[in-house]
Design a protein around this motif. Sequence first.
Motif, PDB file in Angstrom:
ATOM      1  N   TYR A 259      92.904-105.357 -28.261  1.00 48.97           N
ATOM      2  CA  TYR A 259      93.849-106.453 -28.472  1.00 48.97           C
ATOM      3  C   TYR A 259      93.125-107.793 -28.514  1.00 48.97           C
ATOM      4  CZ  TYR A 259      97.853-109.530 -27.851  1.00 48.97           C
ATOM      5  OH  TYR A 259      98.789-110.518 -28.019  1.00 48.97           O
ATOM      6  N   THR A 262      91.583-107.729 -32.127  1.00 48.69           N
ATOM      7  CA  THR A 262      92.460-107.701 -33.303  1.00 48.69           C
ATOM      8  C   THR A 262      93.681-108.606 -33.198  1.00 48.69           C
ATOM      9  OG1 THR A 262      93.785-105.853 -32.419  1.00 48.69           O
ATOM     10  CG2 THR A 262      91.797-105.292 -33.667  1.00 48.69           C
ATOM     11  N   VAL A 264      96.469-107.652 -32.417  1.00 45.89           N
ATOM     12  CA  VAL A 264      97.550-106.822 -32.945  1.00 45.89           C
ATOM     13  C   VAL A 264      98.165-106.036 -31.800  1.00 45.89           C
ATOM     14  CG1 VAL A 264      98.129-104.903 -34.492  1.00 45.89           C
ATOM     15  CG2 VAL A 264      96.479-106.649 -35.221  1.00 45.89           C
ATOM     16  N   ARG A 324      92.341-100.446 -39.455  1.00 44.21           N
ATOM     17  CA  ARG A 324      93.514-101.076 -40.070  1.00 44.21           C
ATOM     18  C   ARG A 324      93.410-102.586 -40.046  1.00 44.21           C
ATOM     19  NH1 ARG A 324      96.481 -96.745 -37.551  1.00 44.21           N
ATOM     20  NH2 ARG A 324      96.763 -98.044 -35.708  1.00 44.21           N
ATOM     21  N   ASP A 325      92.825-103.120 -38.972  1.00 42.77           N
ATOM     22  CA  ASP A 325      92.683-104.576 -38.843  1.00 42.77           C
ATOM     23  C   ASP A 325      91.473-105.103 -39.604  1.00 42.77           C
ATOM     24  OD1 ASP A 325      93.308-107.183 -37.358  1.00 42.77           O
ATOM     25  OD2 ASP A 325      91.236-106.814 -36.747  1.00 42.77           O
TER      26      ASP A 325
END
Length: 345
Positions: A259, A262, A264, A324-325
């Motif tokens: 976290y 990212t 996210v 994904r990030d």
Amino acid sequence: MISPKCNELEVEIKNLIKVWLKVLASLSYCYFISSNIPKGILRFLSLSPIFYLFTILPFQLSLVLPIGITSFFITWLTNFKLLLFTFDLGPLSSNPKISLPLFLTFACLPIRITQKQKHPSKFNILLPIKALFFCLFLISLNDQKQKQKMHPSIIIMGLYCSLIYLLLDLVLGFFNILIYLVFGIELELPSNEPYLSSSLGDFWGKRWNLMVTYILRHTVYIPVRKLMSKTILGPQCTQSVGIIATFLVSGLMHELLFYHVTHVTPTWEVTCFFMLHGVCVVVEIGVKKWLDHKWRVHWAISGPTTVVFVVSTAAWLFFPPLLRDGADQRTIEEFKFFDCLVGMF
């Protein structure tokens, strides 16, 4: 004229200096103030602002590598060392009291004095070899033509796992050697060749990231086992609960680290990765006890099977949040800042 890339690095270095000055000032407070407060709840309360500060510090940085290192070193390991320090346990507590430079060193860095008197020459020889392999893997990822020829799963399962292992060993090994040269203290190796693991228990308990293993053993596994021993559960159950709790905490701390990198919202895939391995370790221990150690799988089978299982489950659950990030690509790009560092220094 300074390029935008070098200007970004210069700003990040200034922010990094500010962050680590806050870390040193906070740890000095722990050394001079908190250490004189009786262990237990009162000392914990005196350290609570430090726990909070160390948790949010990575948000003051913007590049993946500085964020990851600060989150791993400070938010995770230093906070857990201070948690042990709350009860006069761990590497920060000793009688007589260690000096301030040693306190800061052992608090900030993922290092521990070895329990075995071994000369670090073997590790010093292996470090340049690992650095060479790290550079070769990094170059292959930067080569777009070569990268396009590779299947994505091969990149994840092969190169990324190798890079993480080599990067951890290089960063932690560098600090080990530095402390050995400055203080003359022999330190435990960061890992013990995890690719030679014969089982999941061997991988997580004796070979991979030994400082984290030590910290989790003393902050989670041992306290949970002691707590469970006061219940009606038998020794086998208390051991299993301790293992599951340890892997759960490891998963949650990795979620926090991700976290930080990212920004996210966690998908909890990383926690699932560690819980899966925790359950598998418990099953593995149970099977070994059931067989009474009379029947053992040959290392030629158990070793590769263990490594393949770790790597394949990492590709399934551990890496996706970072991929994904785009954190993986940003990290690779950050190694290109080396020319800017050369120009600065």
